[in-house]
Write a protein that holds these residues in place. Structure first.
Motif, short mmCIF file in Angstrom:
data_model
loop_
_atom_site.label_atom_id
_atom_site.label_comp_id
_atom_site.label_asym_id
_atom_site.label_seq_id
_atom_site.Cartn_x
_atom_site.Cartn_y
_atom_site.Cartn_z
N TYR A 1 34.42 197.00 22.07
CA TYR A 1 35.70 196.37 21.76
C TYR A 1 36.86 197.31 22.08
CZ TYR A 1 39.59 194.43 19.17
OH TYR A 1 40.81 193.94 18.83
N ASP B 1 35.50 200.93 21.13
CA ASP B 1 34.46 201.06 20.10
C ASP B 1 33.13 201.32 20.81
OD1 ASP B 1 32.63 200.84 18.04
OD2 ASP B 1 33.01 198.72 17.67
N THR C 1 30.40 198.47 20.08
CA THR C 1 30.53 197.09 20.55
C THR C 1 31.24 196.96 21.89
OG1 THR C 1 32.67 196.74 19.46
CG2 THR C 1 30.67 196.27 18.15
N GLN D 1 35.68 197.82 13.74
CA GLN D 1 35.52 198.06 15.18
C GLN D 1 36.78 198.68 15.78
OE1 GLN D 1 34.56 194.17 16.59
NE2 GLN D 1 36.67 193.48 16.67
#
Length: 141
Positions: free
Chosen positions: A42, A37, A40, A64
């Protein structure tokens, strides 16, 4: 105005991932490394991605995860979101293509109108089209 109906089994998220993995030179490891992501950082777990490929994920992915998948797949986020909606919500969409952003915004607002008002809106649009087609003639003819 071109319209495309999207959704269904051939547009499922699992199918998009399997198709990406079938591309020449793509490996599962490369795909997992690219699936991040950008907002973020992630990364979905390898086990979860394997389950997605085998169509064993039973809940819709979090935003996400969808952003990470869009990055890993090299596809627009909206397409990945539509694929997730098709797979997990049994939701088909119709996408208007070839329209400028203002026209798409107008179409989106039409869904909010009372159906009784739609003939009036249509008459206004047809009047603009008629005036454009016949600049010297009366508007709304």
């Amino acid at each position: 105005m071109p319209a495309t109906t999207t959704g269904g089994a051939d547009e499922a998220l699992s199918v998009l991932v399997r198709e990406a993995l079938d591309r020449p030179g793509m490996t599962f490891r490369r795909f997992t490394e690219a699936t991040v992501d950008p907002a973020t950082g992630y990364r979905p777990g390898t086990t979860w991605l394997h389950k997605l490929v085998r169509n064993e994920v039973v809940r819709a992915p979090e935003p996400q995860v969808l952003r990470a998948l869009a990055t890993g797949l090299g596809l627009p986020l909206a397409r990945v979101q539509r694929a997730a909606a098709a797979q997990y919500l049994d939701y088909d969409t119709t996408e208007l293509t070839g329209l400028p952003a203002d026209a798409r915004a107008i179409v989106a607002h039409l869904a909010e109108l009372d159906p009784a008002d739609l003939p009036k809106v249509r008459a206004v649009v047809e009047a603009f089209v008629a005036r454009r087609s016949n600049p010297g003639g009366p508007a709304g003819a």
